[in-house]
Design a protein around this motif. Structure first.
Motif, PDB file in Angstrom:
ATOM      1  N   LYS A  50     -22.663  37.546 -90.249  1.00 59.77           N
ATOM      2  CA  LYS A  50     -21.629  38.001 -89.334  1.00 59.77           C
ATOM      3  C   LYS A  50     -21.307  36.973 -88.247  1.00 59.77           C
ATOM      4  O   LYS A  50     -20.403  37.187 -87.467  1.00 59.77           O
ATOM      5  N   SER A  51     -22.018  35.854 -88.207  1.00 59.95           N
ATOM      6  CA  SER A  51     -21.716  34.844 -87.195  1.00 59.95           C
ATOM      7  C   SER A  51     -20.926  33.665 -87.764  1.00 59.95           C
ATOM      8  O   SER A  51     -20.646  32.721 -87.046  1.00 59.95           O
ATOM      9  N   ILE A  52     -20.565  33.726 -89.027  1.00 62.87           N
ATOM     10  CA  ILE A  52     -19.770  32.633 -89.593  1.00 62.87           C
ATOM     11  C   ILE A  52     -18.308  32.791 -89.194  1.00 62.87           C
ATOM     12  O   ILE A  52     -17.839  33.889 -88.899  1.00 62.87           O
ATOM     13  N   ILE A  53     -17.609  31.667 -89.164  1.00 59.25           N
ATOM     14  CA  ILE A  53     -16.184  31.660 -88.835  1.00 59.25           C
ATOM     15  C   ILE A  53     -15.457  31.025 -90.005  1.00 59.25           C
ATOM     16  O   ILE A  53     -15.876  29.984 -90.503  1.00 59.25           O
ATOM     17  N   LYS A  54     -14.386  31.646 -90.421  1.00 50.44           N
ATOM     18  CA  LYS A  54     -13.598  31.100 -91.521  1.00 50.44           C
ATOM     19  C   LYS A  54     -12.410  30.350 -90.930  1.00 50.44           C
ATOM     20  O   LYS A  54     -11.574  30.931 -90.239  1.00 50.44           O
ATOM     21  N   ALA A  55     -12.357  29.042 -91.182  1.00 51.93           N
ATOM     22  CA  ALA A  55     -11.285  28.199 -90.661  1.00 51.93           C
ATOM     23  C   ALA A  55      -9.970  28.527 -91.356  1.00 51.93           C
ATOM     24  O   ALA A  55      -9.944  29.167 -92.409  1.00 51.93           O
ATOM     25  N   ALA A  56      -8.862  28.071 -90.762  1.00 51.44           N
ATOM     26  CA  ALA A  56      -7.530  28.335 -91.312  1.00 51.44           C
ATOM     27  C   ALA A  56      -7.395  27.831 -92.750  1.00 51.44           C
ATOM     28  O   ALA A  56      -6.673  28.415 -93.547  1.00 51.44           O
ATOM     29  N   ASP A  57      -8.125  26.748 -93.083  1.00 54.46           N
ATOM     30  CA  ASP A  57      -8.046  26.204 -94.442  1.00 54.46           C
ATOM     31  C   ASP A  57      -9.028  26.871 -95.403  1.00 54.46           C
ATOM     32  O   ASP A  57      -9.163  26.464 -96.544  1.00 54.46           O
ATOM     33  N   GLY A  58      -9.739  27.908 -94.913  1.00 47.28           N
ATOM     34  CA  GLY A  58     -10.676  28.642 -95.750  1.00 47.28           C
ATOM     35  C   GLY A  58     -12.104  28.137 -95.690  1.00 47.28           C
ATOM     36  O   GLY A  58     -13.003  28.755 -96.251  1.00 47.28           O
ATOM     37  N   GLN A  59     -12.339  27.034 -95.025  1.00 47.36           N
ATOM     38  CA  GLN A  59     -13.685  26.477 -94.920  1.00 47.36           C
ATOM     39  C   GLN A  59     -14.552  27.379 -94.045  1.00 47.36           C
ATOM     40  O   GLN A  59     -14.112  27.895 -93.026  1.00 47.36           O
ATOM     41  N   ILE A  60     -15.800  27.561 -94.465  1.00 49.86           N
ATOM     42  CA  ILE A  60     -16.760  28.360 -93.712  1.00 49.86           C
ATOM     43  C   ILE A  60     -17.432  27.460 -92.667  1.00 49.86           C
ATOM     44  O   ILE A  60     -17.923  26.378 -92.988  1.00 49.86           O
ATOM     45  N   ILE A  61     -17.466  27.940 -91.427  1.00 46.72           N
ATOM     46  CA  ILE A  61     -18.053  27.176 -90.322  1.00 46.72           C
ATOM     47  C   ILE A  61     -19.218  27.965 -89.746  1.00 46.72           C
ATOM     48  O   ILE A  61     -19.091  29.159 -89.458  1.00 46.72           O
ATOM     49  N   PHE A  62     -20.338  27.282 -89.577  1.00 45.93           N
ATOM     50  CA  PHE A  62     -21.505  27.882 -88.957  1.00 45.93           C
ATOM     51  C   PHE A  62     -21.546  27.436 -87.496  1.00 45.93           C
ATOM     52  O   PHE A  62     -21.766  26.257 -87.212  1.00 45.93           O
ATOM     53  N   PRO A  63     -21.324  28.343 -86.542  1.00 48.97           N
ATOM     54  CA  PRO A  63     -21.332  27.961 -85.128  1.00 48.97           C
ATOM     55  C   PRO A  63     -22.598  27.215 -84.709  1.00 48.97           C
ATOM     56  O   PRO A  63     -22.543  26.306 -83.890  1.00 48.97           O
ATOM     57  N   ARG A  64     -23.731  27.562 -85.297  1.00 47.26           N
ATOM     58  CA  ARG A  64     -25.004  26.940 -84.919  1.00 47.26           C
ATOM     59  C   ARG A  64     -24.957  25.416 -85.075  1.00 47.26           C
ATOM     60  O   ARG A  64     -25.529  24.668 -84.275  1.00 47.26           O
ATOM     61  N   GLU A  65     -24.281  24.928 -86.113  1.00 43.75           N
ATOM     62  CA  GLU A  65     -24.173  23.490 -86.361  1.00 43.75           C
ATOM     63  C   GLU A  65     -23.487  22.786 -85.183  1.00 43.75           C
ATOM     64  O   GLU A  65     -23.922  21.722 -84.733  1.00 43.75           O
ATOM     65  N   ILE A  66     -22.447  23.397 -84.658  1.00 45.14           N
ATOM     66  CA  ILE A  66     -21.709  22.826 -83.532  1.00 45.14           C
ATOM     67  C   ILE A  66     -22.515  22.994 -82.240  1.00 45.14           C
ATOM     68  O   ILE A  66     -22.587  22.077 -81.415  1.00 45.14           O
ATOM     69  N   GLU A  67     -23.138  24.149 -82.081  1.00 42.04           N
ATOM     70  CA  GLU A  67     -23.955  24.408 -80.889  1.00 42.04           C
ATOM     71  C   GLU A  67     -25.104  23.417 -80.783  1.00 42.04           C
ATOM     72  O   GLU A  67     -25.442  22.958 -79.682  1.00 42.04           O
ATOM     73  N   ASP A  68     -25.704  23.052 -81.909  1.00 39.08           N
ATOM     74  CA  ASP A  68     -26.801  22.075 -81.887  1.00 39.08           C
ATOM     75  C   ASP A  68     -26.331  20.737 -81.311  1.00 39.08           C
ATOM     76  O   ASP A  68     -27.051  20.090 -80.549  1.00 39.08           O
ATOM     77  N   ILE A  69     -25.131  20.320 -81.663  1.00 33.67           N
ATOM     78  CA  ILE A  69     -24.587  19.064 -81.142  1.00 33.67           C
ATOM     79  C   ILE A  69     -24.309  19.184 -79.644  1.00 33.67           C
ATOM     80  O   ILE A  69     -24.674  18.309 -78.858  1.00 33.67           O
ATOM     81  N   LEU A  70     -23.674  20.279 -79.242  1.00 30.77           N
ATOM     82  CA  LEU A  70     -23.390  20.487 -77.822  1.00 30.77           C
ATOM     83  C   LEU A  70     -24.676  20.552 -77.001  1.00 30.77           C
ATOM     84  O   LEU A  70     -24.753  19.980 -75.917  1.00 30.77           O
ATOM     85  N   ASN A  71     -25.684  21.230 -77.527  1.00 37.75           N
ATOM     86  CA  ASN A  71     -26.945  21.389 -76.799  1.00 37.75           C
ATOM     87  C   ASN A  71     -27.721  20.080 -76.664  1.00 37.75           C
ATOM     88  O   ASN A  71     -28.619  19.979 -75.832  1.00 37.75           O
ATOM     89  N   ASN A  72     -27.380  19.075 -77.475  1.00 34.81           N
ATOM     90  CA  ASN A  72     -28.036  17.768 -77.366  1.00 34.81           C
ATOM     91  C   ASN A  72     -27.497  16.937 -76.205  1.00 34.81           C
ATOM     92  O   ASN A  72     -28.065  15.907 -75.872  1.00 34.81           O
ATOM     93  N   HIS A  73     -26.397  17.356 -75.610  1.00 41.02           N
ATOM     94  CA  HIS A  73     -25.834  16.630 -74.462  1.00 41.02           C
ATOM     95  C   HIS A  73     -26.748  16.860 -73.257  1.00 41.02           C
ATOM     96  O   HIS A  73     -27.185  17.980 -73.004  1.00 41.02           O
ATOM     97  N   PRO A  74     -27.062  15.816 -72.495  1.00 39.44           N
ATOM     98  CA  PRO A  74     -28.014  15.966 -71.381  1.00 39.44           C
ATOM     99  C   PRO A  74     -27.563  16.925 -70.279  1.00 39.44           C
ATOM    100  O   PRO A  74     -28.413  17.467 -69.564  1.00 39.44           O
ATOM    101  N   ASP A  75     -26.273  17.172 -70.144  1.00 41.29           N
ATOM    102  CA  ASP A  75     -25.783  18.074 -69.098  1.00 41.29           C
ATOM    103  C   ASP A  75     -25.648  19.520 -69.559  1.00 41.29           C
ATOM    104  O   ASP A  75     -25.243  20.375 -68.782  1.00 41.29           O
TER     105      ASP A  75
END
Length: 142
Positions: free
Chosen positions: A33-58
């Motif tokens: 239930k936490s997946i997002i379906k992009a306009a082109d139909g691709q499945i996106i896992f928010p966790r993948e993006i959050e991991d990158i954001l959380n690696n920023h020192p600020d």
């Protein structure tokens, strides 16, 4: 009850999404239930993006969620909780560039809200409906 307690092949349907690694191990990659379906139909896992954001020192914590544009198309947005309140309003572009450099364009949020603290539910999880309201109140559009 008219349903069997176990799913097909005796797997219990927890709602977790997983994949097999090359070595045969199972790795949990998100929740159904936490997946997002992009306009082109691709499945996106928010966790993948959050991991990158959380690696920023600020960044202390982040939450990626979907919003709808004026045409009703589901788009990505993100909210981050900063470690230093002086960074509020100053790191959005560097965070977007960081995500763009590491992931495909479709996985880059259209905008990032920078907050001193993410609104949270009683169990400590980010309050996504509240984050959507903040997003729309700020008048962010695509």
């Amino acid at each position: 009850l008219d349903k069997k307690p176990l799913g097909q092949d005796f797997w219990y349907p927890t709602g977790d999404l997983a994949e097999y690694s090359e070595s045969g191990c199972i790795r949990v990659v998100g929740r159904k239930k936490s997946i997002i379906k992009a306009a082109d139909g691709q499945i996106i896992f928010p966790r993948e993006i959050e991991d990158i954001l959380n690696n920023h020192p600020d960044v202390q914590d982040s939450c990626v969620f979907s919003v709808h544009d004026k045409f009703g198309i589901e788009r990505l947005a993100a909210a981050v909780e900063v470690t230093n309140e002086e960074r509020v309003g100053k790191i959005e572009q560097s965070l977007l560039k960081k995500v763009m450099s590491e992931l495909e364009k479709v996985k880059t949020p259209s905008s990032i809200i920078v907050l001193q603290a993410l609104p949270r539910l009683a169990r400590g999880k980010p309050d996504i409906p509240n984050l959507r309201q903040i997003y729309y109140r700020q008048g962010l559009q695509f």
